[in-house]
Design a protein around this motif. Structure first.
Motif, PDB file in Angstrom:
ATOM      1  N   VAL A  33       0.838  -1.200   0.000  1.00  0.00           N
ATOM      2  CA  VAL A  33       0.000   0.000   0.000  1.00  0.00           C
ATOM      3  C   VAL A  33       0.870   1.245   0.000  1.00  0.00           C
ATOM      4  O   VAL A  33       0.536   2.250  -0.642  1.00  0.00           O
ATOM      5  N   ASP A  34       1.995   1.201   0.719  1.00  0.00           N
ATOM      6  CA  ASP A  34       2.924   2.338   0.733  1.00  0.00           C
ATOM      7  C   ASP A  34       3.401   2.675  -0.686  1.00  0.00           C
ATOM      8  O   ASP A  34       3.469   3.854  -1.062  1.00  0.00           O
ATOM      9  N   PHE A  51     -10.370   2.823  -0.002  1.00  0.00           N
ATOM     10  CA  PHE A  51     -10.500   1.365  -0.110  1.00  0.00           C
ATOM     11  C   PHE A  51     -10.146   0.733   1.235  1.00  0.00           C
ATOM     12  O   PHE A  51      -9.166   1.120   1.856  1.00  0.00           O
ATOM     13  N   ALA A  52     -10.910  -0.266   1.631  1.00  0.00           N
ATOM     14  CA  ALA A  52     -10.699  -0.884   2.937  1.00  0.00           C
ATOM     15  C   ALA A  52      -9.364  -1.621   3.029  1.00  0.00           C
ATOM     16  O   ALA A  52      -8.797  -1.762   4.110  1.00  0.00           O
ATOM     17  N   VAL A  56      -9.276  -5.031  -1.682  1.00  0.00           N
ATOM     18  CA  VAL A  56     -10.476  -4.327  -2.160  1.00  0.00           C
ATOM     19  C   VAL A  56     -10.109  -3.370  -3.287  1.00  0.00           C
ATOM     20  O   VAL A  56     -10.839  -3.268  -4.290  1.00  0.00           O
ATOM     21  N   LEU A  57      -8.992  -2.676  -3.148  1.00  0.00           N
ATOM     22  CA  LEU A  57      -8.547  -1.767  -4.202  1.00  0.00           C
ATOM     23  C   LEU A  57      -8.364  -2.532  -5.514  1.00  0.00           C
ATOM     24  O   LEU A  57      -8.842  -2.097  -6.573  1.00  0.00           O
ATOM     25  N   PHE A  58      -7.685  -3.667  -5.456  1.00  0.00           N
ATOM     26  CA  PHE A  58      -7.406  -4.439  -6.673  1.00  0.00           C
ATOM     27  C   PHE A  58      -8.694  -4.990  -7.275  1.00  0.00           C
ATOM     28  O   PHE A  58      -8.876  -4.975  -8.496  1.00  0.00           O
ATOM     29  N   GLU A  59      -9.589  -5.462  -6.413  1.00  0.00           N
ATOM     30  CA  GLU A  59     -10.861  -5.980  -6.909  1.00  0.00           C
ATOM     31  C   GLU A  59     -11.654  -4.877  -7.606  1.00  0.00           C
ATOM     32  O   GLU A  59     -12.219  -5.080  -8.686  1.00  0.00           O
ATOM     33  N   GLU A  60     -11.689  -3.700  -6.989  1.00  0.00           N
ATOM     34  CA  GLU A  60     -12.400  -2.570  -7.591  1.00  0.00           C
ATOM     35  C   GLU A  60     -11.721  -2.119  -8.884  1.00  0.00           C
ATOM     36  O   GLU A  60     -12.391  -1.714  -9.842  1.00  0.00           O
ATOM     37  N   LEU A  61     -10.403  -2.186  -8.918  1.00  0.00           N
ATOM     38  CA  LEU A  61      -9.655  -1.839 -10.120  1.00  0.00           C
ATOM     39  C   LEU A  61     -10.058  -2.740 -11.282  1.00  0.00           C
ATOM     40  O   LEU A  61     -10.369  -2.265 -12.382  1.00  0.00           O
TER      41      LEU A  61
END
Length: 204
Positions: A33-34, A51-52, A56-61
């Protein structure tokens, strides 16, 4: 749309761009994340505000990217119809739209194809849903083409739609990776001939 919503969308887009580049370069597990925050030019807390988690970020991406591809396919079919084209012309327009999208987002497409077959991933159900949404757009045009007599009624619509979707993805990635000197026009022309010969079968 108010300014705060616009800012949030812009921030999410920057995070998506940073994440897809880093993950394509070094893999999901090795990307932190950094690193995503640093590449996006935001604080680490901004990532977690939007993003939690990294998952979650990758899934949303992946979901967002494939929804954009689906929208491109749908828009290409609609514009072809507005120009008075046949349904086979619409399929050809969708092939071109897919190639154009992938040429703009090769890393995203590469990640999508790689992750689609990893059934143990947390985001696999999401990828399955967005894949089906894209294929449903192609299926709709194929069914219209069969009903209009442009294609043979013997065509297996679901399997043909999946094959067309897969053809564009794999051909585009092969082009980007191994034949980058070719233009998008050349690749489209080759796939168009394949489409006309194999799918339409001379019925037009």
């Amino acid at each position: 749309m108010d300014s705060s919503s616009t800012r949030r969308q812009n921030t999410r887009r920057r995070l998506f761009d940073a994440a897809v580049t880093l993950i394509a370069e070094q893999g999901f597990s090795s990307t932190t994340v950094d690193e995503i925050a640093e590449r996006a030019g935001v604080a680490k807390g901004t990532v977690y505000y939007n993003f939690a988690s990294k998952t979650v970020l990758f899934e949303e991406l992946l979901r967002h990217g494939m929804e954009l591809l689906t929208d491109s396919l749908r828009r290409a079919a609609e514009e072809s119809a507005e120009r008075g084209g046949t349904r086979v012309d619409a399929l050809d327009a969708m092939v071109r739209a897919g190639l154009d999208f992938i040429s703009r987002s090769p890393a995203l497409t590469q990640l999508y194809v790689a992750e689609l077959w990893r059934t143990n991933r947390a985001w696999q159900p999401t990828l399955t849903r967005v894949r089906q949404s894209a294929i449903a757009v192609i299926e709709s045009v194929l069914r219209e083409a069969v009903a209009a007599g442009e294609l043979s009624p013997e065509i297996d619509v679901p399997l043909t739609a999946s094959a067309l979707f897969g053809m564009v993805l794999v051909a585009a990635l092969d082009w980007q990776s191994f034949q980058p000197d070719r233009s998008v026009d050349e690749v489209h022309a080759a796939l168009s001939r394949l489409l006309q010969g194999r799918v339409s079968g001379g019925i037009r």
